[in-house]
Design an enzyme around this catalytic site. Structure first.
Site, PDB file in Angstrom:
ATOM      1  N   LYS A  12    -116.078 -32.910  32.162  1.00  0.00           N
ATOM      2  CA  LYS A  12    -115.959 -32.932  33.617  1.00  0.00           C
ATOM      3  C   LYS A  12    -117.332 -32.917  34.278  1.00  0.00           C
ATOM      4  O   LYS A  12    -118.162 -32.047  34.002  1.00  0.00           O
ATOM      5  CB  LYS A  12    -115.121 -31.735  34.058  1.00  0.00           C
ATOM      6  CG  LYS A  12    -114.802 -31.644  35.540  1.00  0.00           C
ATOM      7  CD  LYS A  12    -113.829 -30.491  35.763  1.00  0.00           C
ATOM      8  CE  LYS A  12    -113.484 -30.274  37.216  1.00  0.00           C
ATOM      9  NZ  LYS A  12    -112.514 -29.166  37.377  1.00  0.00           N
ATOM     10  N   CYS A  38    -109.817 -33.284  37.745  1.00  0.00           N
ATOM     11  CA  CYS A  38    -109.667 -32.434  38.929  1.00  0.00           C
ATOM     12  C   CYS A  38    -110.744 -32.680  39.989  1.00  0.00           C
ATOM     13  O   CYS A  38    -110.673 -33.666  40.705  1.00  0.00           O
ATOM     14  CB  CYS A  38    -109.596 -30.968  38.519  1.00  0.00           C
ATOM     15  SG  CYS A  38    -108.843 -29.895  39.776  1.00  0.00           S
ATOM     16  N   GLU A  87    -104.448 -30.442  34.005  1.00  0.00           N
ATOM     17  CA  GLU A  87    -105.725 -29.904  33.541  1.00  0.00           C
ATOM     18  C   GLU A  87    -105.536 -28.536  32.886  1.00  0.00           C
ATOM     19  O   GLU A  87    -104.768 -27.694  33.360  1.00  0.00           O
ATOM     20  CB  GLU A  87    -106.667 -29.761  34.752  1.00  0.00           C
ATOM     21  CG  GLU A  87    -108.043 -29.206  34.419  1.00  0.00           C
ATOM     22  CD  GLU A  87    -108.870 -28.910  35.658  1.00  0.00           C
ATOM     23  OE1 GLU A  87    -110.114 -28.860  35.537  1.00  0.00           O
ATOM     24  OE2 GLU A  87    -108.292 -28.724  36.749  1.00  0.00           O
TER      25      GLU A  87
END
Length: 282
Positions: free
Chosen positions: A116, A153, A43
């Site tokens: 995200k 993540c 990431e």
């Protein structure tokens, strides 16, 4: 038999930006030379993990998707090597900022953008200061070999993320990550929990999982690596420890995975009519 070789990259990413992109590019080339067709960097590999502090000056590092150096560099590599590269980057879209991922195909084309969904906020991981919650919804991408699902993540801790991507047809799950020590509690090591959460997604969805993390210490924050590739039963096919730099690869038999998934019956036996509580916001 449908086989696909995948790769996860693990390395330190202390910056500057050009050096980080160059180091990732070297490992992408190594992974491609080993036969990988889908190659996952960590990431926000463009620089150090900046979210450990709240600094308004760092917003200037965000760029639009088509102009971001990480995206542009991976597009060129993907086209040259004939590989797919899920590319995490700090996106600027007008006045808005996102922790985003461009799915780049083997022609160097951006297949789509994922922003995200779950944004953490805590000591050392002050992401809510920088990023709006993603507005794309979860995404999957079809390739000639497999449909790929990618969460970023903090998304990887949520079983809803994995299950949603599976219901959208994902056949492999990928998670680029920047995770390490907890500044508020030096005795808390979440590396085992991190792996167990994703291995749980593999088992409960009967799907291989690929996770890529950074390593090294950045301004006192230690990133603990432990990147891995596991199969649909949660068994490790390839894994690193806390300090290795390099490329993990594994070749997946997707026809076998599909048979195993059907045989377990998890999707046959779902009871969506009972799951309403999962979408209540309280």
């Amino acid at each position: 038999m449908t086989e696909l070789t995948v790769a996860a990259l693990q390395l330190g990413l202390p910056g500057p930006e050009a050096d980080n992109i160059a180091h990732v590019s070297e490992l992408v080339r190594e992974a491609a030379a080993k036969g990988a067709k889908v190659i996952l960097p960590p990431e926000l590999f463009e620089g150090p993990y900046f979210c450990r502090v709240e600094d308004e000056g760092l917003f200037s590092n965000a760029r639009p998707t088509s102009e971001h150096p990480s995206v542009v560099a991976m597009q060129k590599l993907a086209a040259e090597l004939g590989v797919y590269i899920p590319t995490s980057f700090f996106e600027c879209d007008g006045p808005h900022h996102y922790n985003s991922l461009a799915m780049i195909d083997d022609k160097g084309t951006i297949m789509g953008l994922y922003r995200k969904s779950h944004i953490p906020d805590g000591p050392g991981y002050e992401e809510k200061f920088y990023f709006r919650p993603g507005n794309t919804g979860f995404k999957t991408w079809q390739t000639p070999q497999a449909t790929l699902g990618v969460g970023v993540c903090w998304d990887q801790w949520y079983p809803e993320t994995a299950r949603a991507m599976m219901l959208m047809g994902a056949e492999i799950l990928f998670y680029p990550t920047a995770i390490g020590s907890e500044p508020h509690d030096p005795d808390l090591d979440t590396s085992r929990l991190w792996r167990r959460a994703m291995i749980g997604h593999a088992v409960s969805n009967v799907v291989p999982v690929v996770a890529a993390n950074r390593i090294g210490t950045e301004d006192g924050q230690r990133f603990y690596g432990h990147s891995f590739i596991c199969d649909e039963r949660g068994d490790m096919l390839a894994e690193f420890g806390a300090t290795e730099t390099g490329v993990l690869t594994a070749t997946l038999d997707l026809d076998q995975v599909k048979r195993h998934r059907a045989a377990f019956g998890f999707f046959r036996d779902r009871r969506p009519e009972l799951y309403g509580r999962l979408v209540e916001d309280r």
